[in-house]
Design a protein around this motif. Structure first.
Motif, short mmCIF file in Angstrom:
data_model
loop_
_atom_site.label_atom_id
_atom_site.label_comp_id
_atom_site.label_asym_id
_atom_site.label_seq_id
_atom_site.Cartn_x
_atom_site.Cartn_y
_atom_site.Cartn_z
N VAL A 59 9.12 -1.59 1.31
CA VAL A 59 10.40 -0.90 1.17
C VAL A 59 11.51 -1.88 1.53
CG1 VAL A 59 11.87 1.02 1.93
CG2 VAL A 59 9.39 1.35 1.74
N LEU A 60 12.47 -2.02 0.63
CA LEU A 60 13.63 -2.88 0.87
C LEU A 60 14.88 -2.00 0.98
CD1 LEU A 60 15.00 -5.66 1.10
CD2 LEU A 60 15.21 -5.65 -1.40
N VAL A 61 15.56 -2.09 2.13
CA VAL A 61 16.79 -1.34 2.37
C VAL A 61 17.94 -2.33 2.41
CG1 VAL A 61 18.02 0.21 3.94
CG2 VAL A 61 15.53 0.42 3.67
N CYS A 62 18.85 -2.22 1.45
CA CYS A 62 20.00 -3.12 1.36
C CYS A 62 21.25 -2.40 1.86
CB CYS A 62 20.21 -3.56 -0.09
SG CYS A 62 18.83 -4.47 -0.79
N LEU A 63 21.93 -3.01 2.79
CA LEU A 63 23.15 -2.43 3.36
C LEU A 63 24.35 -3.32 3.05
CD1 LEU A 63 21.84 -1.38 6.89
CD2 LEU A 63 22.14 0.10 4.90
N ALA A 111 12.71 -13.69 1.82
CA ALA A 111 12.89 -12.73 2.91
C ALA A 111 12.38 -11.34 2.56
CB ALA A 111 14.37 -12.66 3.30
N LEU A 112 11.86 -11.17 1.35
CA LEU A 112 11.40 -9.85 0.94
C LEU A 112 10.26 -9.36 1.83
CD1 LEU A 112 11.40 -10.26 -2.95
CD2 LEU A 112 12.91 -8.77 -1.60
N PRO A 113 10.20 -8.05 2.08
CA PRO A 113 9.12 -7.52 2.94
C PRO A 113 7.77 -7.61 2.27
CG PRO A 113 10.36 -5.73 1.93
CD PRO A 113 11.10 -6.98 1.60
N ALA A 114 6.75 -7.84 3.08
CA ALA A 114 5.37 -7.81 2.58
C ALA A 114 4.96 -6.36 2.35
CB ALA A 114 4.44 -8.46 3.61
N ARG A 115 3.93 -6.16 1.55
CA ARG A 115 3.43 -4.81 1.33
C ARG A 115 3.02 -4.20 2.67
NH1 ARG A 115 1.23 -7.46 -3.27
NH2 ARG A 115 2.11 -6.64 -5.20
N GLY A 116 3.40 -2.96 2.87
CA GLY A 116 3.12 -2.27 4.12
C GLY A 116 4.28 -2.32 5.10
N LYS A 117 5.34 -3.04 4.76
CA LYS A 117 6.45 -3.20 5.69
C LYS A 117 7.78 -2.81 5.08
CE LYS A 117 4.43 -6.81 8.59
NZ LYS A 117 4.72 -8.04 9.35
N PHE A 118 8.74 -2.54 5.96
CA PHE A 118 10.13 -2.34 5.59
C PHE A 118 10.88 -3.65 5.80
CE2 PHE A 118 9.24 2.04 5.64
CZ PHE A 118 10.36 2.80 5.29
N THR A 177 7.76 -2.91 -4.61
CA THR A 177 8.81 -2.79 -3.60
C THR A 177 9.74 -1.63 -3.97
OG1 THR A 177 8.78 -5.15 -3.06
CG2 THR A 177 10.75 -3.94 -2.45
N ILE A 178 9.86 -0.68 -3.06
CA ILE A 178 10.74 0.46 -3.25
C ILE A 178 12.13 0.05 -2.75
CG2 ILE A 178 11.14 2.90 -2.72
CD1 ILE A 178 8.11 3.01 -1.94
N LEU A 259 16.49 8.24 2.91
CA LEU A 259 15.28 7.43 2.93
C LEU A 259 14.04 8.31 3.00
CD1 LEU A 259 16.21 4.48 5.34
CD2 LEU A 259 15.63 4.29 2.92
N TYR A 260 14.03 9.22 3.94
CA TYR A 260 12.84 10.04 4.14
C TYR A 260 12.57 10.95 2.94
CZ TYR A 260 9.41 13.14 6.21
OH TYR A 260 8.26 13.87 6.45
N ASP A 261 13.61 11.61 2.46
CA ASP A 261 13.43 12.54 1.33
C ASP A 261 12.91 11.82 0.09
OD1 ASP A 261 14.31 14.52 2.96
OD2 ASP A 261 16.14 14.97 1.86
N GLU A 262 13.36 10.59 -0.13
CA GLU A 262 12.91 9.86 -1.31
C GLU A 262 11.52 9.25 -1.11
OE1 GLU A 262 14.61 9.69 -4.38
OE2 GLU A 262 15.56 11.35 -3.30
#
Length: 292
Positions: A59-63, A111-118, A177-178, A259-262
């Motif tokens: 999961v990638l969260v961009c702010l 810097a992208l997250p590995a599978r299993g991580k945010f 990656t979500i 985040l949670y709902d999606e």
């Protein structure tokens, strides 16, 4: 508390930021918002444990947001209950000499997250169509072929860069990656108040730079290019969400809730089953430990 629908904040058609409020009334008191956030981040932490065990998605969260939008505190409060192994935060500053020897997306790829991580990007690859759009002279540091002076940077250049960003996000989404992109939307008056608080509180003075005031003078220009970037790059695979952020507690809750709902829509994310040969002997293992 007012019911939240992520679709109300997702950008699915062209937007005008001047027509979107920077405030959102959750219809409850601040203490109740804080409590709701605590519950939601616990749920997110539990979901992240399943994500880690499942191991097929990242999961990638961009702010993104103008200075003082509240990115740092949002990261601290929303991801507080995550396993520290399961979330990695990257704060992207001015590119260093090594980064400038690569294409502008390189440092974001690695810097992208590995599978299993945010992974959380505090400021993101969008700086390359925001800060450089407001200050095109910065692009000269990238030493790009065909770009010798600012006058060489035309509309076609920026359209190509938007295309490259869309391709980048499509690629990582198609490989597990979500992607979430949040624009923390504050008013100019709210920014003024937050800058004043930085100056008036000794323990916050370190956050202030005279350059903040120079950038503030470019508010309309930044707003124009934020709007353009959002409109050009909000896609089904990598949507933008515009988060009213004049209230920091409200913004934090909205991000956590969205985040949670999606994420719970990914019903295949679950803990793997024990191997049959281990499951058959589970009681034996339990008894062995009890006898110690």
């Amino acid at each position: 508390m007012k019911k939240i629908n992520p679709e109300d904040f997702r950008v699915t058609s062209e937007i005008n930021l001047d027509e979107i409020s920077t405030q959102f009334d959750l219809q409850v008191k601040k203490k109740q918002i804080k409590k709701a956030l605590e519950l939601k981040r616990e749920e997110l932490g539990e979901w992240q444990d399943k994500l880690y065990a499942h191991g097929k998605y990242a999961v990638l969260v961009c702010l993104q947001g103008i200075d003082t939008a509240g990115k740092d505190s949002l990261i601290r409060e929303v991801f507080k209950d995550f396993n520290s192994r399961g979330v990695v935060v990257h704060s992207f500053k001015v590119p260093n000499s090594l980064e400038l020897k690569h294409d502008y997306l390189w440092r974001h790829y690695i810097a992208l997250p590995a599978r299993g991580k945010f992974g959380v990007f505090n400021r993101t690859h969008y700086e390359n169509v925001l800060v450089t759009r407001v200050h095109p002279e910065y692009l000269l540091n990238e030493n790009l072929p065909g770009i010798e002076k600012v006058e060489d940077i035309n509309d076609e250049f920026w359209e190509k860069r938007y295309e490259q960003i869309r391709d980048f996000e499509d690629h990582i989404a198609e490989n597990g990656t979500i992607v979430f992109k949040f624009f923390l939307h504050i008013s100019k008056e709210e920014q003024r108040q937050r800058l004043l608080r930085r100056l008036n509180k000794p323990n916050k003075n370190w956050k202030f730079s005279p350059g903040d005031l120079e950038e503030r003078k470019l508010w309309k220009t930044y707003r124009k290019y934020y709007q353009e970037a959002i409109n050009k790059t909000s896609t089904t695979k990598a949507p933008w969400y515009v988060i009213p952020s004049d209230s920091k507690p409200t913004a934090r809750y909205l991000v956590a809730k969205i985040l949670y709902d999606e994420l719970i829509k990914y019903e295949d994310v679950k803990e793997p089953n024990l191997a049959p040969e281990i499951f058959r002997k589970l009681e034996e293992y339990i008894e062995e430990l009890k006898k110690e």
